[in-house]
Design a protein around this motif. Sequence first.
Motif, short mmCIF file in Angstrom:
data_model
loop_
_atom_site.label_atom_id
_atom_site.label_comp_id
_atom_site.label_asym_id
_atom_site.label_seq_id
_atom_site.Cartn_x
_atom_site.Cartn_y
_atom_site.Cartn_z
N LEU A 141 28.25 12.22 -1.85
CA LEU A 141 27.80 13.56 -2.11
C LEU A 141 26.94 13.67 -3.36
O LEU A 141 26.81 14.75 -3.93
N TRP A 142 26.37 12.56 -3.81
CA TRP A 142 25.43 12.54 -4.92
C TRP A 142 26.02 13.17 -6.19
O TRP A 142 25.41 14.03 -6.83
N ASP A 143 27.24 12.72 -6.54
CA ASP A 143 27.97 13.37 -7.63
C ASP A 143 27.43 13.06 -9.02
O ASP A 143 27.87 13.68 -9.99
N GLU A 144 26.51 12.11 -9.15
CA GLU A 144 25.87 11.89 -10.45
C GLU A 144 24.83 12.96 -10.76
O GLU A 144 24.46 13.15 -11.91
N ASN A 189 26.38 18.16 -8.27
CA ASN A 189 27.79 18.21 -8.65
C ASN A 189 27.98 19.45 -9.53
O ASN A 189 27.39 19.55 -10.61
N ARG A 200 30.20 20.40 -11.57
CA ARG A 200 30.64 20.12 -12.94
C ARG A 200 29.47 19.59 -13.78
O ARG A 200 29.33 19.96 -14.96
N ASN A 242 28.42 6.30 -3.90
CA ASN A 242 28.49 7.55 -4.64
C ASN A 242 29.42 7.38 -5.84
O ASN A 242 30.47 6.75 -5.74
N ASN A 266 31.09 9.56 -9.21
CA ASN A 266 31.30 10.78 -9.99
C ASN A 266 31.72 10.39 -11.39
O ASN A 266 32.88 10.05 -11.63
N GLN A 324 34.83 12.19 -12.82
CA GLN A 324 36.08 12.20 -12.05
C GLN A 324 37.27 12.15 -12.99
O GLN A 324 37.40 11.26 -13.83
#
Length: 729
Positions: free
Chosen positions: A210-213, A217, A219, A331, A333, A336
């Motif tokens: 989900l491309w959390d970098e 994201n 956050r 992916n 994060n 996290q």
Amino acid sequence: MGLQRVFPALLGIAAAAAAAAAAAIVPALALEVARPVASVAVADPADPGEQLPKVGRSLFDRLFAVSRGGHAAIELPFPFEALLTRIDAHLQRDPESPLPPAKRVLIPLGRSLQRSAAAPEYFAYPRVVVAVDSQPAAAGALLLKDRLYIGYQEQSAVLEIISYNEAAGRFEFQLVTDYRAGGNPRVLYANRSVCFACHQNGAPIFSRALWDETNANPRVAELLLASGQRFYGIAPDRGVDVPYAIDNATERANGLALTQRLWREGCGGGDAAAQRCRAGLFAAALRHALSGGQIWTPDTAFEREVAVPLRTEARRRWPGGLAVASADIPNRNPLQGVDHWPADRAGRVALSNVPARFDPLLPRPLQPVWQADSPAAPRQLVTGLAEFVAAPDRLRLANALGRSTAVSVRRLTASCRIDAAAAASRWALRCTAPAGTLLAGTLSLRSGRPTGGRLTRLMLPGGTALNDLQLTLAGQATPASASLLPSVAGQPPRTAGGDAIGTIAFQRRQPLPPRDADDQAEATLLIREEFAVVQQAIDRLAAGPEAAKLFGPAPFPRATLFAALFAELGAAPQPPCCQAARDLPPPQLEATAAAVASAPVGVAADPAVRGFQPYCAACHDSAGSFPPNFLHGSPAEVSARLRHCAPRLYVRLAMADLAPELRAKTPMPPESMLPAFASDPVAWRSSPQRAGLMAQVDKWLRAETGQPPQLASMLAGGYEALRPCLPAH
């Protein structure tokens, strides 16, 4: 040219040792049971090609080249927002989308070589990643779609560029240094050996969903907003639509090398049959593009001149098929489990660490992507070639064909059942014919006469399958008949074979049959067989004096081929694009270790340093500090830097002793690059060369601490807690 050709003097010892080992096991190989034939890699990370292109320039060079006073140069707008505006101006903008033509995301805690440049203010100065996924704004403009990617880190004043070179049929990796207010930007070609360690297909990479970098994201977006900074006109709180678009673009970009390989080699060499094969592929790609990607049913000529030679040659060259490494990295994060963004530098830097399982240096397994005997193999190649047809060129071709008068017209008829009971203002119709023709949709009525309508589905013999066609009344209608012009997204529709679908006429039978009859009306479609004009033009080119240039075993000559085709069709010539780029000075290479082999004095004279040269110089002897250039400088500087880097050197060398799942960091040298040293992970782990490097670093650490290094204690505070490889300025 791989590392063995870039640094022959540096790799001689390693190559000789590997050759001796290989000779010793040859007899044993003869006893092995035959194994399935392995796929051939389209790109080899250990063989990144010539550092500087022999032909052509990158699209980035061509886009920003200007000529002033008889001199050509690359001029880059500043600030970065102005550079983005310039790129967007060359691209089509979707009027129904809020997204810019060039997609951009913010990545504060990423995995690039520049990831530590903004420490500890990662969220005040995030890295920007830009990908072009839009078509050119005009015919003759550069095709940047899926072919231009930019990374920008303000704190290091560096642009990292991945940009396609059409003449060479490959992506170029470039750096722009000193890109800042008042600076003097320099555009350099990067060390491909460094780039291929992560970009293992020689193309851009991107994270999986989900491309959390990224700022997708929530956050990450929250912390970016909290920094109070502006980010070059990029909204921090953006959903997943932008990274999703970038991910798709990089996937397509990684397919370009496969398409080029098949175009160059799949048909054979440069003989007339091979040229006809490539000409047939080009024609099929134009069919695919004109039809909007429909699946054309090939005719006997395509099977004879393209499909059969392609399968035959491919079985000979690649009996196990072709394979590529994945363009996706896992992916990650970085936040996290983080409740609060740390206030202290050490805490923030610790969160920038990239664990081994997320490191783009990890070798990504090859995935078979093309098999000669697959029924879909020719279509896969045709689809790839269609990615070289720009939308303005497709529109220009369609317009030229529409003006052609020497075109045959084919008639197709189908019997229709009409349901007029549902509403007095509409006919619901379904028309079919034994050959597979299907029309399903509705006609709108006024005073009992058709005024227009919509086809939800149109299917014709030969693979045509279209959805959602608008029908516009052409001429006068009666209660029993009407002629209508179909369109898709405002454009005339085409068959899967590239022909234009003209008018569709409906005629109700008189007297009216019973309501449940299947032949209450007849539909007649007029098909303008326009693609025959294209095919004839391509046949003339393939038989003409320029055939070897247009259809030879070289990278797909997109611009040259389209110019020749339009000239053959009698279209007015387009003004040549990007003339200034032709007059640019020769491209310059980023300063690397290339000079080490010819400079035996200085650094190479120190035995403690000499052992690191063959395995580390390709990446760590450069003018830039990313990756850390601990092998660059005078002998005294290099010696000091190596000792300063000793803790990190020890950890990265020691990782080879651990199982992959137990590694905190990826080993060095990167495992994907070991074939350049005629080695592999197993052989490298037990090699005397690695043992010698470990012993030297162990010696430096013992001299410094008085204790033997212990891996567990060194990593107790995390890898980023170790002192950096380079001393602070």
